[in-house]
Design a protein around this motif. Structure first.
Motif, PDB file in Angstrom:
ATOM      1  N   ARG A 453       0.833  -1.197   0.000  1.00 32.30           N
ATOM      2  CA  ARG A 453       0.000   0.000   0.000  1.00 32.30           C
ATOM      3  C   ARG A 453       0.872   1.253   0.000  1.00 32.30           C
ATOM      4  O   ARG A 453       0.612   2.205  -0.716  1.00 32.30           O
ATOM      5  CB  ARG A 453      -0.930  -0.015   1.221  1.00 32.30           C
ATOM      6  N   ARG A 454       1.928   1.196   0.821  1.00 35.27           N
ATOM      7  CA  ARG A 454       2.835   2.341   0.888  1.00 35.27           C
ATOM      8  C   ARG A 454       3.513   2.555  -0.464  1.00 35.27           C
ATOM      9  O   ARG A 454       3.641   3.692  -0.934  1.00 35.27           O
ATOM     10  CB  ARG A 454       3.881   2.108   1.977  1.00 35.27           C
ATOM     11  N   GLY A 455       3.922   1.480  -1.095  1.00 33.49           N
ATOM     12  CA  GLY A 455       4.558   1.590  -2.405  1.00 33.49           C
ATOM     13  C   GLY A 455       3.633   2.254  -3.413  1.00 33.49           C
ATOM     14  O   GLY A 455       4.042   3.147  -4.165  1.00 33.49           O
ATOM     15  N   ARG A 456       2.371   1.827  -3.411  1.00 34.04           N
ATOM     16  CA  ARG A 456       1.408   2.418  -4.351  1.00 34.04           C
ATOM     17  C   ARG A 456       1.199   3.899  -4.064  1.00 34.04           C
ATOM     18  O   ARG A 456       1.149   4.729  -4.961  1.00 34.04           O
ATOM     19  CB  ARG A 456       0.059   1.680  -4.257  1.00 34.04           C
ATOM     20  N   ARG A 457       1.113   4.230  -2.767  1.00 34.25           N
ATOM     21  CA  ARG A 457       0.865   5.627  -2.394  1.00 34.25           C
ATOM     22  C   ARG A 457       2.039   6.513  -2.825  1.00 34.25           C
ATOM     23  O   ARG A 457       1.857   7.574  -3.437  1.00 34.25           O
ATOM     24  CB  ARG A 457       0.649   5.727  -0.877  1.00 34.25           C
ATOM     25  N   VAL A 458       3.253   6.063  -2.516  1.00 35.90           N
ATOM     26  CA  VAL A 458       4.448   6.839  -2.853  1.00 35.90           C
ATOM     27  C   VAL A 458       4.571   6.999  -4.369  1.00 35.90           C
ATOM     28  O   VAL A 458       4.905   8.069  -4.883  1.00 35.90           O
ATOM     29  CB  VAL A 458       5.686   6.135  -2.242  1.00 35.90           C
ATOM     30  N   SER A 459       4.257   5.936  -5.086  1.00 43.59           N
ATOM     31  CA  SER A 459       4.315   5.976  -6.535  1.00 43.59           C
ATOM     32  C   SER A 459       3.305   6.980  -7.101  1.00 43.59           C
ATOM     33  O   SER A 459       3.617   7.802  -7.962  1.00 43.59           O
ATOM     34  CB  SER A 459       4.056   4.569  -7.071  1.00 43.59           C
ATOM     35  N   ARG A 460       2.076   6.918  -6.593  1.00 41.19           N
ATOM     36  CA  ARG A 460       1.039   7.856  -7.049  1.00 41.19           C
ATOM     37  C   ARG A 460       1.407   9.299  -6.760  1.00 41.19           C
ATOM     38  O   ARG A 460       1.150  10.184  -7.560  1.00 41.19           O
ATOM     39  CB  ARG A 460      -0.293   7.545  -6.346  1.00 41.19           C
ATOM     40  N   GLU A 461       2.007   9.512  -5.565  1.00 44.76           N
ATOM     41  CA  GLU A 461       2.403  10.877  -5.198  1.00 44.76           C
ATOM     42  C   GLU A 461       3.382  11.436  -6.228  1.00 44.76           C
ATOM     43  O   GLU A 461       3.278  12.595  -6.639  1.00 44.76           O
ATOM     44  CB  GLU A 461       3.033  10.901  -3.800  1.00 44.76           C
ATOM     45  N   TRP A 462       4.325  10.614  -6.624  1.00 45.65           N
ATOM     46  CA  TRP A 462       5.308  11.102  -7.594  1.00 45.65           C
ATOM     47  C   TRP A 462       4.641  11.310  -8.951  1.00 45.65           C
ATOM     48  O   TRP A 462       5.002  12.218  -9.705  1.00 45.65           O
ATOM     49  CB  TRP A 462       6.493  10.133  -7.695  1.00 45.65           C
ATOM     50  N   GLY A 463       3.643  10.503  -9.238  1.00 44.70           N
ATOM     51  CA  GLY A 463       2.892  10.690 -10.478  1.00 44.70           C
ATOM     52  C   GLY A 463       2.147  12.023 -10.486  1.00 44.70           C
ATOM     53  O   GLY A 463       2.062  12.695 -11.514  1.00 44.70           O
ATOM     54  N   ARG A 464       1.605  12.407  -9.334  1.00 48.19           N
ATOM     55  CA  ARG A 464       0.933  13.709  -9.266  1.00 48.19           C
ATOM     56  C   ARG A 464       1.935  14.834  -9.484  1.00 48.19           C
ATOM     57  O   ARG A 464       1.637  15.841 -10.121  1.00 48.19           O
ATOM     58  CB  ARG A 464       0.222  13.876  -7.917  1.00 48.19           C
ATOM     59  N   PHE A 465       3.136  14.625  -8.951  1.00 45.98           N
ATOM     60  CA  PHE A 465       4.179  15.639  -9.124  1.00 45.98           C
ATOM     61  C   PHE A 465       4.559  15.788 -10.616  1.00 45.98           C
ATOM     62  O   PHE A 465       4.587  16.896 -11.147  1.00 45.98           O
ATOM     63  CB  PHE A 465       5.405  15.277  -8.277  1.00 45.98           C
ATOM     64  N   THR A 466       4.814  14.679 -11.288  1.00 48.28           N
ATOM     65  CA  THR A 466       5.234  14.777 -12.695  1.00 48.28           C
ATOM     66  C   THR A 466       4.069  15.221 -13.584  1.00 48.28           C
ATOM     67  O   THR A 466       4.268  15.923 -14.571  1.00 48.28           O
ATOM     68  CB  THR A 466       5.795  13.438 -13.211  1.00 48.28           C
ATOM     69  N   ARG A 467       2.856  14.824 -13.223  1.00 47.59           N
ATOM     70  CA  ARG A 467       1.668  15.268 -13.949  1.00 47.59           C
ATOM     71  C   ARG A 467       1.610  16.789 -13.940  1.00 47.59           C
ATOM     72  O   ARG A 467       1.416  17.441 -14.963  1.00 47.59           O
ATOM     73  CB  ARG A 467       0.430  14.701 -13.252  1.00 47.59           C
ATOM     74  N   ASN A 468       1.832  17.360 -12.747  1.00 45.91           N
ATOM     75  CA  ASN A 468       1.773  18.808 -12.633  1.00 45.91           C
ATOM     76  C   ASN A 468       3.021  19.460 -13.244  1.00 45.91           C
ATOM     77  O   ASN A 468       2.962  20.565 -13.776  1.00 45.91           O
ATOM     78  CB  ASN A 468       1.624  19.217 -11.172  1.00 45.91           C
ATOM     79  N   PHE A 469       4.142  18.743 -13.138  1.00 43.75           N
ATOM     80  CA  PHE A 469       5.413  19.324 -13.593  1.00 43.75           C
ATOM     81  C   PHE A 469       5.354  19.755 -15.063  1.00 43.75           C
ATOM     82  O   PHE A 469       5.795  20.848 -15.420  1.00 43.75           O
ATOM     83  CB  PHE A 469       6.549  18.317 -13.389  1.00 43.75           C
ATOM     84  N   VAL A 470       4.823  18.899 -15.913  1.00 39.68           N
ATOM     85  CA  VAL A 470       4.856  19.218 -17.346  1.00 39.68           C
ATOM     86  C   VAL A 470       4.126  20.526 -17.633  1.00 39.68           C
ATOM     87  O   VAL A 470       4.547  21.319 -18.481  1.00 39.68           O
ATOM     88  CB  VAL A 470       4.282  18.074 -18.217  1.00 39.68           C
ATOM     89  N   VAL A 471       3.061  20.763 -16.888  1.00 36.66           N
ATOM     90  CA  VAL A 471       2.287  21.981 -17.105  1.00 36.66           C
ATOM     91  C   VAL A 471       2.952  23.177 -16.429  1.00 36.66           C
ATOM     92  O   VAL A 471       3.174  24.222 -17.041  1.00 36.66           O
ATOM     93  CB  VAL A 471       0.850  21.797 -16.576  1.00 36.66           C
ATOM     94  N   GLN A 472       3.288  22.998 -15.153  1.00 38.30           N
ATOM     95  CA  GLN A 472       3.859  24.114 -14.393  1.00 38.30           C
ATOM     96  C   GLN A 472       5.204  24.550 -14.994  1.00 38.30           C
ATOM     97  O   GLN A 472       5.498  25.746 -15.086  1.00 38.30           O
ATOM     98  CB  GLN A 472       4.038  23.708 -12.929  1.00 38.30           C
ATOM     99  N   ALA A 473       6.035  23.593 -15.377  1.00 38.54           N
ATOM    100  CA  ALA A 473       7.360  23.929 -15.904  1.00 38.54           C
ATOM    101  C   ALA A 473       7.259  24.553 -17.295  1.00 38.54           C
ATOM    102  O   ALA A 473       8.048  25.436 -17.641  1.00 38.54           O
ATOM    103  CB  ALA A 473       8.244  22.683 -15.937  1.00 38.54           C
ATOM    104  N   SER A 474       6.305  24.121 -18.086  1.00 37.98           N
ATOM    105  CA  SER A 474       6.126  24.745 -19.401  1.00 37.98           C
ATOM    106  C   SER A 474       5.556  26.152 -19.259  1.00 37.98           C
ATOM    107  O   SER A 474       5.875  27.044 -20.051  1.00 37.98           O
ATOM    108  CB  SER A 474       5.210  23.891 -20.284  1.00 37.98           C
ATOM    109  N   ALA A 475       4.729  26.339 -18.228  1.00 35.56           N
ATOM    110  CA  ALA A 475       4.252  27.694 -17.931  1.00 35.56           C
ATOM    111  C   ALA A 475       5.435  28.566 -17.525  1.00 35.56           C
ATOM    112  O   ALA A 475       5.508  29.746 -17.894  1.00 35.56           O
ATOM    113  CB  ALA A 475       3.196  27.664 -16.823  1.00 35.56           C
TER     114      ALA A 475
END
Length: 556
Positions: A453-475
């Motif tokens: 469960r912890r592995g899935r949570r940590v993985s998802r958290e990083w996915g939220r970060f990279t999901r936002n990164f592409v938009v925020q960094a291009s902005a």
DNA sequence: ACAGACCGCGCC
DNA sequence: AAAGGGCGCGGTCTGT
């Protein structure tokens, strides 16, 4: 042409001209009047200045009245290139770059130095170069190495533009600190007195806060420290009310006489502590607020600030930001920048069409959400942030059905993050690799339910970060290009006008009143220029509305 | 005494 | 079923 520059103390230094390719075209020249020499070059040749760090050189030039048009900031570019190569954790900066090139021990990054508006008696320490390298020669070497690196990657064009835009941003940041944000101390003081009561010594609660603290104590029948969240939770528990935390949004739905004074206390205490009299003393001098901007201080390329909380000026205080008499503030705000960025990145034609109007969310709502703007906005923010709580899930499903390319784009970025891969902005800003502990958590051989469960949570958290990164960094790519374009245009149409503030997607220009209309026009044009530079021809509309106001509070 | 964790809230 | 991105800063508490 380029001119490499090395400053010494007291306006002395050395210069050396280079060809555009970075090859010396003359000998190093020492001067006892560096600012004068730079000014002369600006008049005669408009070179691109090559130096270790804008923050170490340019403030002194500005103090002597010298503006430069262009530079190549070796430290910033080094950081961008290291990140591109996934080497985020290696020391950045010029000295580290020299050490790496010469195979010498790489010096650690110097820690952040908190600054304040008060003048300092000591010169900031300049980086010592390893192995007693000659700074001019070393700068030429590092520049050549950076050109080689940037030319050899898939994003060569993007990185070249990014290097120029980031360097221009560094110039703009130094200028913003130099000119300062006009800040009317007496307006701020009046507001403090009106809402908090007369000024008190540091650490002594002003009258209004003391009164609220008493009301809180009376409501609980005993003293409760309103600055201590666990104590507040316990106090409610004693009253038979279970609250998960003492956050304002949690308390606001609680039915208890202590709630109203607690919420009022939180709001006022925030003003007192973060932007009260001590803040004024420390950060405002001569009618100007001069924060210390950290260009690219956030991994996504957004700016940060050191001290002064410059990117969190409360709305209530913006009335203290006023143009000088006979001057105006031109406030410009890129509305809904991130969804528009997503429209370009993803090539989603439907979303591009929606972006044609100034209020993207209204159009989006009409297109897919029965005209309900709130819902359209939640759906879009959820797509970009990875939110799924509450009604976000179903709304996101609607968005996905209607705009599969746009939603697919951020979901691919999220998947990359969940798998530990890097993602990049339009121009090549690159997300950091996940940490050691991330790998431990996600690659764990422990197949207990907790570990999985912890592995899935940590993985998802990083996915939220990279999901936002592409938009925020291009902005951030777009805003860096905007700053570069705008400062150049301002100098052409109204040299007295200056950028005085920048916050993620909005800028303030302080300009003579008679120049305000021209400045507004240049802001709009700079927005078009940034869009074309960063994204090329695109149907996506990036409205950058500019308006001349007397106080920041009147913007928007 | 000081560093670092956690909380909470301001901004985008 | 629930799950939201990025910061800076000041407060209190805890560990040393």
């Amino acid at each position: 042409m380029l001119v490499v520059l090395e400053p010494h103390a007291e306006n002395a230094g050395r210069l050396r001209p280079l060809s555009d390719a970075g090859v010396p075209t003359g000998p190093p020249v020492a001067t006892a009047d560096l600012a004068g020499a730079v000014a002369e070059y600006e008049r005669s040749a408009r070179p691109r200045w090559l130096w270790a760090a804008t923050g170490e050189v340019y403030p002194e030039l500005l103090a002597r009245g010298v503006r430069v048009e262009r530079c190549h900031d070796l430290g910033h570019v080094e950081a961008l290139l290291l990140a591109y190569q996934g080497r985020h954790r290696e020391p950045r900066g010029f000295a580290a770059a020299v050490a790496r090139l010469r195979g010498l021990p790489v010096p650690e990054d110097v820690g952040p130095r908190r600054k304040s508006a008060q003048p300092t008696l000591f010169e900031p320490e300049r980086e010592r170069l390893p192995g007693d390298a000659d700074p001019l020669e070393a700068a030429v070497e590092v520049y050549a190495a950076q050109r080689r690196t940037a030319a050899g990657v898939a994003h060569a064009g993007g990185l070249r533009l990014l290097a120029a835009a980031e360097s221009a941003s560094a110039l703009a940041a130094a200028e913003m600190t130099h000119f300062g944000l006009p800040w009317r101390e007496e307006v701020h003081l009046a507001l403090l007195e009106e809402t908090l009561g007369p000024r008190t010594a540091p650490g002594v609660r002003p009258r209004r806060l003391a009164v609220l603290a008493d009301e809180i104590a009376a409501a609980f029948g005993r003293p409760v420290n309103p600055d201590h969240p666990p104590g507040i939770v316990r106090a409610f528990a004693r009253e038979g009310i279970d609250v998960p935390s003492a956050r304002a949004w949690v308390l606001k739905d609680v039915d208890h006489p202590a709630v109203a004074p607690l919420l009022a206390y939180k709001e006022l205490a925030r003003l007192w502590v973060a932007h009260g009299w001590s803040w004024l003393d420390e950060w405002v001098a001569d009618g100007r607020f001069r924060p210390d901007y950290v260009v690219g201080g956030v991994v996504s390329g957004r700016w940060a600030t050191r001290g002064g909380a410059a990117l969190q000026i409360p709305r209530a205080l913006r009335t203290a930001v006023r143009a000088d008499p006979g001057w105006k503030l031109v406030a410009a705000d890129a509305s809904q920048l991130e969804p528009r960025v997503l429209a370009v990145l993803s090539g989603d034609h439907r979303l591009a069409a929606v972006s044609g109007e100034d209020d993207l969310y209204t159009t989006l709502a009409a297109d897919a959400f029965d005209g309900k703007r709130d819902r359209a906005k939640i759906a879009m923010l959820s797509a970009m942030y990875g939110g799924t709580s509450g009604e976000a899930g179903p709304l996101l499903a609607v968005l996905r059905k209607r705009f599969p390319d746009a939603v697919g784009y951020v979901e691919a970025a999220a998947l990359a993050g969940e798998q530990g891969r890097m993602v990049r902005s339009r121009l090549g800003r690159t997300s950091p690799p996940p940490s050691e502990s991330w790998h431990e958590a996600t690659g764990s051989t422990d197949d207990s339910e907790d570990a999985e469960r912890r592995g899935r949570r940590v993985s998802r958290e990083w996915g939220r970060f990279t999901r936002n990164f592409v938009v925020q960094a291009s902005a951030a790519d777009w805003t860096a290009a905007l700053l570069g374009a705008l400062r150049r245009r301002l100098h052409l149409v109204s040299p007295e006008s200056h950028l005085v503030f920048f916050q993620h997607d909005e800028v303030l220009v302080h300009c003579p009143a008679e120049a305000a209309a021209a400045v507004c026009h240049e802001v709009t044009e700079a927005g078009h220029e940034a869009t074309t530079l960063v994204f090329g021809p695109t149907p996506v509309h990036f409205p950058l509305k500019a308006e001349a106001v007397d106080t920041y509070a009147d913007a928007k």
